[in-house]
Design an enzyme around this catalytic site. Structure first.
Site, PDB file in Angstrom:
ATOM      1  N   TYR A 165       0.861  -1.253   0.037  1.00 26.85           N
ATOM      2  CA  TYR A 165       0.047   0.099  -0.014  1.00 26.85           C
ATOM      3  C   TYR A 165       0.919   1.422  -0.080  1.00 26.85           C
ATOM      4  O   TYR A 165       0.530   2.269  -0.825  1.00 26.85           O
ATOM      5  CB  TYR A 165      -0.694  -0.112   1.317  1.00 26.85           C
ATOM      6  CG  TYR A 165      -1.975   1.139   1.303  1.00 26.85           C
ATOM      7  CD1 TYR A 165      -3.163   0.903   0.526  1.00 26.85           C
ATOM      8  CD2 TYR A 165      -1.827   2.149   2.166  1.00 26.85           C
ATOM      9  CE1 TYR A 165      -4.007   2.050   0.660  1.00 26.85           C
ATOM     10  CE2 TYR A 165      -2.832   3.248   2.352  1.00 26.85           C
ATOM     11  CZ  TYR A 165      -3.887   3.055   1.421  1.00 26.85           C
ATOM     12  OH  TYR A 165      -4.826   4.092   1.373  1.00 26.85           O
ATOM     13  N   LYS A 169       1.024   4.079  -2.993  1.00 31.65           N
ATOM     14  CA  LYS A 169       0.484   5.476  -2.656  1.00 31.65           C
ATOM     15  C   LYS A 169       1.828   6.430  -2.654  1.00 31.65           C
ATOM     16  O   LYS A 169       1.532   7.675  -3.234  1.00 31.65           O
ATOM     17  CB  LYS A 169      -0.116   5.830  -0.938  1.00 31.65           C
ATOM     18  CG  LYS A 169      -1.467   5.101  -0.927  1.00 31.65           C
ATOM     19  CD  LYS A 169      -2.409   5.802  -2.065  1.00 31.65           C
ATOM     20  CE  LYS A 169      -3.596   4.989  -1.740  1.00 31.65           C
ATOM     21  NZ  LYS A 169      -4.742   5.784  -2.745  1.00 31.65           N
TER      22      LYS A 169
END
Ligand SMILES: NC(=O)c1ccc[n+]([C@@H]2O[C@H](COP(=O)([O-])OP(=O)(O)OC[C@H]3O[C@@H](n4cnc5c(N)ncnc54)[C@H](O)[C@@H]3O)[C@@H](O)[C@H]2O)c1
Length: 261
Positions: A165, A169
């Site tokens: 993640y 991002k």
């Protein structure tokens, strides 16, 4: 104490066709609602057919000009088709795009699997390339536009079990800067929002009480964010009020990252 303005919002997006990906719930839905309140004409992209239909029906019932598009942003062909359909349906090119859709899995390193990472990057990173590519051609014909990408404080500070993640991002921030530079000559601005913990089904609801208490204690403002507080940042970045803001990232996290870094 939390206070929210009840004053009428400005009409900064009046008549503008706005695409919001992952708009069927959470932050995406709040952004769609805020843009509509500012006069935007809303195209909602999502993959959950029933939820998308219900969400769009709810918006239309409130007098909002909204249409739903079942479009998996991880698929380049589906994205191109959906943007063509939006321009056809609304009779005008898209002026604002919000890349909000996400598919996320938080796993300890030894459990990270190829399928999860593939899906996460397809939706949350590669998907932004496909939507940016598709919308850029419409915005160029239109004479400009604004793209807003949703990153996360996970790109700035380390949390456990968030390797993929965090990579996704952080990638969103690089992609935002690179596309801002490439699209500047066409009057297209590209900026990112970096939210901290926001109360949505995908975030706070997933954590146990101890984690929620610990995270709250780390927030200088003493609370999690609300989807509409991210939506108001998105509306600023989508509107001409931010016309000199290019390739930037606005952190909206209640002070979480400045306190912990
Ligand atoms: N909620 C938070 O605390 C938080 C914090 C930081 C960043 N963010 C970011 O904000 C954005 C929205 O977060 P949220 O909590 O509202 O998420 P959410 O999971 O509640 O909603 C995401 C939406 O995206 C849709 N979606 C999933 N895969 C898709 C695909 N392939 N194509 C199109 N739509 C797809 C889902 O169906 C869902 O409606 C995300 O980019 C997220 O990473 C959220």
């Amino acid at each position: 104490m939390t206070t929210h303005t009840t004053a009428p919002v400005a009409q900064r997006l009046s008549g503008t066709v706005c695409v919001v990906t992952g708009a069927a719930r959470g932050i995406g839905l709040a952004i769609a609602e805020r843009f509509a309140a500012e006069g935007g004409r809303i195209a909602c992209f999502d993959v959950g057919a029933a939820r998308l239909e219900a969400t769009v029906a709810g918006l239309v019932a409130r007098g909002i000009e909204a249409r739903g598009y079942l479009a998996d942003v991880g698929r380049r062909d589906a994205v191109a088709d959906a943007f063509d359909a939006v321009e056809r349906d609304f009779g005008a090119p898209v002026g604002v795009l919000v890349n909000n859709a996400v598919w996320a899995r938080f796993q300890p390193l030894e459990e990270v699997d190829e399928e999860s990472v593939g899906r996460m990057f397809d939706v949350g990173l590669k998907g932004l390339i496909w939507t940016t590519q598709a919308v850029a051609s419409q915005m160029k014909r239109r004479g400009g536009g604004a793209i807003v990408n949703l990153s996360s404080t996970s790109a700035l500070q380390a949390l456990t079990h968030s390797i993929a993640y965090a990579a996704m991002k952080a990638g969103v921030l690089g992609l935002t800067r690179a596309s801002a530079v490439e699209l500047s000559p066409h009057g297209i601005r590209v900026n990112a929002i970096v939210p901290g913990m926001v109360g949505t089904p995908a975030s706070v609801g997933k954590f146990d009480e101890a984690t929620v208490t610990a995270r709250l204690a780390a927030m200088p403002l003493g609370r999690f964010g609300e989807p509409r507080e991210i939506a108001s940042v998105a509306a600023f970045l989508a509107s001409d009020d931010s016309r000199y803001v290019q390739g930037a990232e606005i952190v909206a996290d209640g002070g979480w990252t400045i306190a912990t870094r």
